[in-house]
Design a protein around this motif. Structure first.
Motif, PDB file in Angstrom:
ATOM      1  N   ARG A   1      16.802  63.352   2.611  1.00  0.00           N
ATOM      2  CA  ARG A   1      16.066  62.148   3.025  1.00  0.00           C
ATOM      3  C   ARG A   1      14.556  62.332   2.850  1.00  0.00           C
ATOM      4  NH1 ARG A   1      20.028  62.194   7.051  1.00  0.00           N
ATOM      5  NH2 ARG A   1      18.628  63.222   8.501  1.00  0.00           N
ATOM      6  N   ARG A   2      14.055  63.509   3.219  1.00  0.00           N
ATOM      7  CA  ARG A   2      12.611  63.764   3.055  1.00  0.00           C
ATOM      8  C   ARG A   2      12.227  63.762   1.574  1.00  0.00           C
ATOM      9  NH1 ARG A   2      13.854  67.557   6.996  1.00  0.00           N
ATOM     10  NH2 ARG A   2      13.755  69.261   5.506  1.00  0.00           N
TER      11      ARG A   2
ATOM     12  N   LYS B   1      19.830  73.690   2.589  1.00  0.00           N
ATOM     13  CA  LYS B   1      19.285  72.340   2.542  1.00  0.00           C
ATOM     14  C   LYS B   1      20.383  71.390   2.987  1.00  0.00           C
ATOM     15  CE  LYS B   1      15.454  73.655   0.555  1.00  0.00           C
ATOM     16  NZ  LYS B   1      14.193  73.643   1.185  1.00  0.00           N
TER      17      LYS B   1
ATOM     18  N   GLN C   1      12.485  72.525  19.354  1.00  0.00           N
ATOM     19  CA  GLN C   1      13.578  72.219  18.431  1.00  0.00           C
ATOM     20  C   GLN C   1      14.623  73.323  18.423  1.00  0.00           C
ATOM     21  OE1 GLN C   1      11.434  71.572  14.732  1.00  0.00           O
ATOM     22  NE2 GLN C   1      11.808  69.373  14.935  1.00  0.00           N
TER      23      GLN C   1
ATOM     24  N   GLN D   1      21.203  67.103   4.748  1.00  0.00           N
ATOM     25  CA  GLN D   1      20.918  65.679   4.599  1.00  0.00           C
ATOM     26  C   GLN D   1      19.471  65.336   4.958  1.00  0.00           C
ATOM     27  OE1 GLN D   1      22.823  63.213   3.266  1.00  0.00           O
ATOM     28  NE2 GLN D   1      24.054  64.952   2.628  1.00  0.00           N
ATOM     29  N   SER D   2      18.911  66.001   5.960  1.00  0.00           N
ATOM     30  CA  SER D   2      17.528  65.686   6.345  1.00  0.00           C
ATOM     31  C   SER D   2      16.562  66.075   5.229  1.00  0.00           C
ATOM     32  CB  SER D   2      17.154  66.375   7.649  1.00  0.00           C
ATOM     33  OG  SER D   2      17.254  67.772   7.530  1.00  0.00           O
ATOM     34  N   ALA D   3      16.836  67.183   4.539  1.00  0.00           N
ATOM     35  CA  ALA D   3      15.983  67.586   3.416  1.00  0.00           C
ATOM     36  C   ALA D   3      16.110  66.583   2.272  1.00  0.00           C
ATOM     37  CB  ALA D   3      16.366  68.985   2.938  1.00  0.00           C
TER      38      ALA D   3
END
Length: 189
Positions: free
Chosen positions: A113-114, A107, A156, A109-111
């Motif tokens: 933020r979500r 996990k 991606q 930073q994007s996880a």
């Protein structure tokens, strides 16, 4: 049943590293493995040499499935240009043990933020929740060898971290379209 195997060995190149060759070959393998999902397993005999997967990919299956798979694989330019494909051989009767290759999903930073967005909408977000998530997710150390993939369907790019576990006994199971399984094992020799 994993009765046979063959190896793909990266051919040393001046313009591309062994790790990059293995990444490209695994991308091609994945495209062919989709049609043989469940029956073909992948292992890396040189796992964690210099914190990489090494320059050898070992593929397991039964003899007929491996022959079909190898024929389809030879049509992939990356595989035929950058690897040496060894003959299909029976798995030795005497092995060191068994291995399981597991994908680790860290996990980041994007996880975070979500999760913050989702929990804020639910009215459950707080500084305490954030610190607990950072503490939990920050404890994942990514010291595992990995592969770089580019998804053909979404475009991606992602990294697949692989953890190798040693097992004393064999476990039968199904392998995914990357040749991995959370439960099934391959012989280690």
């Amino acid at each position: 049943m994993l009765t046979h195997y063959f190896e793909l060995r990266a051919i040393p190149q001046l313009e591309i590293t062994e790790t990059e060759v293995i990444n490209q070959v695994m991308q091609s393998l994945h495209q062919v493995l989709v049609n043989h999902q469940g029956n073909i397993a992948v292992s890396f005999p040189c796992y964690n040499v210099h914190r990489t997967l090494g320059g050898i990919i070992r593929l397991f299956g039964d003899e007929a499935q491996l022959q079909q798979f190898k024929t389809a694989l030879q049509q992939q330019a990356v595989v035929s240009d950058y690897t040496l494909s060894l003959p299909i051989t029976s798995v030795p009767t005497s092995v060191k043990g068994y291995l399981r290759l597991i994908r680790i999903n860290p996990k980041g930073q994007s996880a975070l933020r979500r999760a913050e967005k989702r929990l804020t909408a639910q009215g459950k977000w707080s500084a305490e929740v954030k610190s607990k998530m950072v503490e939990k997710w920050g404890s994942v150390h990514l010291n595992y060898p990995h592969l770089h993939f580019a998804s053909k369907s979404t475009g991606q790019h992602f990294i697949m971290w692989l953890k190798q576990q040693k097992c004393a006994t064999p476990v039968q199971g199904i392998f995914n379209s990357y040749g991995l399984s959370k439960t099934a094992t391959v012989p280690d020799f």
